[in-house]
Design a protein around this motif. Structure first.
Motif, PDB file in Angstrom:
ATOM      1  N   VAL A 172       0.845  -1.197   0.000  1.00 46.44           N
ATOM      2  CA  VAL A 172       0.000   0.000   0.000  1.00 46.44           C
ATOM      3  C   VAL A 172       0.879   1.246   0.000  1.00 46.44           C
ATOM      4  CG1 VAL A 172      -1.650   1.354   1.364  1.00 46.44           C
ATOM      5  CG2 VAL A 172      -2.013  -1.093   1.051  1.00 46.44           C
ATOM      6  N   ALA A 173       1.900   1.253   0.843  1.00 44.68           N
ATOM      7  CA  ALA A 173       2.799   2.403   0.925  1.00 44.68           C
ATOM      8  C   ALA A 173       3.488   2.670  -0.408  1.00 44.68           C
ATOM      9  CB  ALA A 173       3.833   2.187   2.034  1.00 44.68           C
ATOM     10  N   LEU A 174       3.960   1.630  -1.051  1.00 44.88           N
ATOM     11  CA  LEU A 174       4.624   1.805  -2.346  1.00 44.88           C
ATOM     12  C   LEU A 174       3.655   2.320  -3.404  1.00 44.88           C
ATOM     13  CD1 LEU A 174       6.977  -1.309  -2.463  1.00 44.88           C
ATOM     14  CD2 LEU A 174       7.615   1.100  -2.194  1.00 44.88           C
ATOM     15  N   GLY A 175       2.433   1.842  -3.374  1.00 47.60           N
ATOM     16  CA  GLY A 175       1.424   2.335  -4.316  1.00 47.60           C
ATOM     17  C   GLY A 175       1.126   3.803  -4.088  1.00 47.60           C
ATOM     18  N   LEU A 176       0.992   4.196  -2.823  1.00 46.07           N
ATOM     19  CA  LEU A 176       0.743   5.604  -2.502  1.00 46.07           C
ATOM     20  C   LEU A 176       1.922   6.476  -2.915  1.00 46.07           C
ATOM     21  CD1 LEU A 176      -0.922   5.208   0.993  1.00 46.07           C
ATOM     22  CD2 LEU A 176      -2.017   6.111  -1.066  1.00 46.07           C
ATOM     23  N   LEU A 177       3.125   5.982  -2.695  1.00 49.92           N
ATOM     24  CA  LEU A 177       4.318   6.728  -3.089  1.00 49.92           C
ATOM     25  C   LEU A 177       4.369   6.901  -4.607  1.00 49.92           C
ATOM     26  CD1 LEU A 177       6.968   8.094  -2.285  1.00 49.92           C
ATOM     27  CD2 LEU A 177       8.055   5.840  -2.429  1.00 49.92           C
ATOM     28  N   GLU A 178       4.082   5.845  -5.323  1.00 47.74           N
ATOM     29  CA  GLU A 178       4.063   5.913  -6.783  1.00 47.74           C
ATOM     30  C   GLU A 178       3.022   6.921  -7.265  1.00 47.74           C
ATOM     31  OE1 GLU A 178       3.123   3.007 -10.582  1.00 47.74           O
ATOM     32  OE2 GLU A 178       3.783   2.121  -8.700  1.00 47.74           O
ATOM     33  N   ASP A 179       1.842   6.893  -6.658  1.00 46.93           N
ATOM     34  CA  ASP A 179       0.798   7.851  -7.017  1.00 46.93           C
ATOM     35  C   ASP A 179       1.234   9.279  -6.694  1.00 46.93           C
ATOM     36  OD1 ASP A 179      -0.845   5.828  -7.917  1.00 46.93           O
ATOM     37  OD2 ASP A 179      -2.075   5.759  -6.100  1.00 46.93           O
ATOM     38  N   HIS A 180       1.882   9.459  -5.551  1.00 42.26           N
ATOM     39  CA  HIS A 180       2.342  10.789  -5.147  1.00 42.26           C
ATOM     40  C   HIS A 180       3.363  11.334  -6.148  1.00 42.26           C
ATOM     41  CE1 HIS A 180       3.420  14.143  -2.606  1.00 42.26           C
ATOM     42  NE2 HIS A 180       4.697  13.752  -2.625  1.00 42.26           N
ATOM     43  N   ILE A 181       4.320  10.500  -6.503  1.00 45.41           N
ATOM     44  CA  ILE A 181       5.343  10.944  -7.449  1.00 45.41           C
ATOM     45  C   ILE A 181       4.719  11.197  -8.821  1.00 45.41           C
ATOM     46  CG2 ILE A 181       7.411  10.216  -8.717  1.00 45.41           C
ATOM     47  CD1 ILE A 181       8.287   8.813  -6.090  1.00 45.41           C
ATOM     48  N   GLY A 182       3.840  10.303  -9.245  1.00 46.23           N
ATOM     49  CA  GLY A 182       3.226  10.427 -10.568  1.00 46.23           C
ATOM     50  C   GLY A 182       2.267  11.593 -10.696  1.00 46.23           C
ATOM     51  N   HIS A 183       1.725  12.054  -9.589  1.00 43.28           N
ATOM     52  CA  HIS A 183       0.737  13.138  -9.648  1.00 43.28           C
ATOM     53  C   HIS A 183       1.266  14.412  -8.994  1.00 43.28           C
ATOM     54  CE1 HIS A 183      -2.841  15.398  -8.238  1.00 43.28           C
ATOM     55  NE2 HIS A 183      -3.285  15.101  -9.436  1.00 43.28           N
ATOM     56  N   CYS A 184       1.446  14.387  -7.708  1.00 44.87           N
ATOM     57  CA  CYS A 184       1.802  15.590  -6.946  1.00 44.87           C
ATOM     58  C   CYS A 184       3.181  16.125  -7.325  1.00 44.87           C
ATOM     59  CB  CYS A 184       1.742  15.311  -5.450  1.00 44.87           C
ATOM     60  SG  CYS A 184       0.118  14.743  -4.885  1.00 44.87           S
ATOM     61  N   VAL A 185       4.186  15.242  -7.330  1.00 44.68           N
ATOM     62  CA  VAL A 185       5.547  15.685  -7.636  1.00 44.68           C
ATOM     63  C   VAL A 185       5.651  16.113  -9.100  1.00 44.68           C
ATOM     64  CG1 VAL A 185       7.974  14.996  -7.700  1.00 44.68           C
ATOM     65  CG2 VAL A 185       6.531  14.261  -5.799  1.00 44.68           C
ATOM     66  N   THR A 186       5.058  15.327  -9.990  1.00 40.39           N
ATOM     67  CA  THR A 186       5.093  15.665 -11.411  1.00 40.39           C
ATOM     68  C   THR A 186       4.443  17.015 -11.681  1.00 40.39           C
ATOM     69  OG1 THR A 186       5.065  13.317 -11.988  1.00 40.39           O
ATOM     70  CG2 THR A 186       4.441  14.864 -13.719  1.00 40.39           C
ATOM     71  N   ASP A 187       3.291  17.262 -11.073  1.00 38.78           N
ATOM     72  CA  ASP A 187       2.617  18.555 -11.243  1.00 38.78           C
ATOM     73  C   ASP A 187       3.463  19.700 -10.701  1.00 38.78           C
ATOM     74  OD1 ASP A 187       0.482  17.297 -12.438  1.00 38.78           O
ATOM     75  OD2 ASP A 187      -0.895  17.554 -10.736  1.00 38.78           O
ATOM     76  N   ALA A 188       4.064  19.506  -9.543  1.00 35.81           N
ATOM     77  CA  ALA A 188       4.890  20.556  -8.945  1.00 35.81           C
ATOM     78  C   ALA A 188       6.096  20.873  -9.825  1.00 35.81           C
ATOM     79  CB  ALA A 188       5.336  20.146  -7.549  1.00 35.81           C
ATOM     80  N   ILE A 189       6.719  19.843 -10.382  1.00 29.29           N
ATOM     81  CA  ILE A 189       7.876  20.056 -11.255  1.00 29.29           C
ATOM     82  C   ILE A 189       7.441  20.787 -12.518  1.00 29.29           C
ATOM     83  CG2 ILE A 189       9.571  18.886 -12.724  1.00 29.29           C
ATOM     84  CD1 ILE A 189       9.836  16.809 -10.429  1.00 29.29           C
ATOM     85  N   ALA A 190       6.301  20.418 -13.068  1.00 30.40           N
ATOM     86  CA  ALA A 190       5.803  21.091 -14.273  1.00 30.40           C
ATOM     87  C   ALA A 190       5.540  22.572 -14.012  1.00 30.40           C
ATOM     88  CB  ALA A 190       4.534  20.403 -14.771  1.00 30.40           C
ATOM     89  N   ASN A 191       5.072  22.890 -12.797  1.00 30.94           N
ATOM     90  CA  ASN A 191       4.801  24.284 -12.446  1.00 30.94           C
ATOM     91  C   ASN A 191       6.063  25.037 -12.037  1.00 30.94           C
ATOM     92  OD1 ASN A 191       2.050  23.954 -12.924  1.00 30.94           O
ATOM     93  ND2 ASN A 191       1.643  23.326 -10.820  1.00 30.94           N
ATOM     94  N   GLY A 192       7.099  24.303 -11.639  1.00 32.51           N
ATOM     95  CA  GLY A 192       8.369  24.915 -11.262  1.00 32.51           C
ATOM     96  C   GLY A 192       8.303  25.653  -9.944  1.00 32.51           C
ATOM     97  N   GLY A 193       9.326  26.407  -9.688  1.00 33.88           N
ATOM     98  CA  GLY A 193       9.379  27.221  -8.481  1.00 33.88           C
ATOM     99  C   GLY A 193       9.773  26.430  -7.253  1.00 33.88           C
ATOM    100  N   PRO A 194       9.666  27.091  -6.092  1.00 33.89           N
ATOM    101  CA  PRO A 194      10.088  26.448  -4.841  1.00 33.89           C
ATOM    102  C   PRO A 194       9.228  25.240  -4.457  1.00 33.89           C
ATOM    103  CG  PRO A 194       9.111  28.607  -4.414  1.00 33.89           C
ATOM    104  CD  PRO A 194       9.224  28.461  -5.900  1.00 33.89           C
ATOM    105  N   GLU A 195       7.989  25.207  -4.919  1.00 34.75           N
ATOM    106  CA  GLU A 195       7.120  24.061  -4.600  1.00 34.75           C
ATOM    107  C   GLU A 195       7.682  22.777  -5.207  1.00 34.75           C
ATOM    108  OE1 GLU A 195       2.570  22.370  -5.032  1.00 34.75           O
ATOM    109  OE2 GLU A 195       3.041  24.326  -5.899  1.00 34.75           O
ATOM    110  N   ALA A 196       8.273  22.881  -6.384  1.00 32.87           N
ATOM    111  CA  ALA A 196       8.840  21.699  -7.039  1.00 32.87           C
ATOM    112  C   ALA A 196       9.941  21.095  -6.171  1.00 32.87           C
ATOM    113  CB  ALA A 196       9.380  22.063  -8.417  1.00 32.87           C
ATOM    114  N   GLU A 197      10.853  21.936  -5.697  1.00 26.88           N
ATOM    115  CA  GLU A 197      11.941  21.451  -4.851  1.00 26.88           C
ATOM    116  C   GLU A 197      11.400  20.872  -3.548  1.00 26.88           C
ATOM    117  OE1 GLU A 197      15.811  23.227  -2.552  1.00 26.88           O
ATOM    118  OE2 GLU A 197      15.235  24.156  -4.449  1.00 26.88           O
TER     119      GLU A 197
END
Length: 93
Positions: A52-77
């Protein structure tokens, strides 16, 4: 919106199943089951939680982190550091 939103029902179903495993463990201890049998079930519940933890982590990276990187700025880091810390916690456990 959280990265796991699309799979929320699947996660809830899996967590309910794990909850049943934990209740089964309690019952095994109450009934004085053989130690190795209890340990085997603890291991199975641990693996289920890790999945479950690995699935949640994968979802987090695939959605939240990816979106933050696409938007750039300090939120991405910040999101990358947050994901890295989550990975470190999972590796330690």
């Amino acid at each position: 919106m959280h990265g796991y939103s699309g799979d929320k029902q699947a996660y809830l179903t899996r967590l309910r199943r794990i909850e049943g495993q934990i209740r089964g463990l309690q019952r095994m201890v109450e009934e004085d089951s053989y130690c190795i049998d209890v340990l085997t079930q603890v291991s199975a519940a641990t693996r289920a939680l890790q999945a479950v933890a690995l699935g949640l982590l994968e979802d987090h990276i695939g959605h939240c982190v990816t979106d933050a990187i696409a938007n750039g700025g300090p939120e991405a880091e910040a999101k990358v550091k947050e994901a890295s810390a989550a990975i470190a916690r999972l590796v330690r456990s």
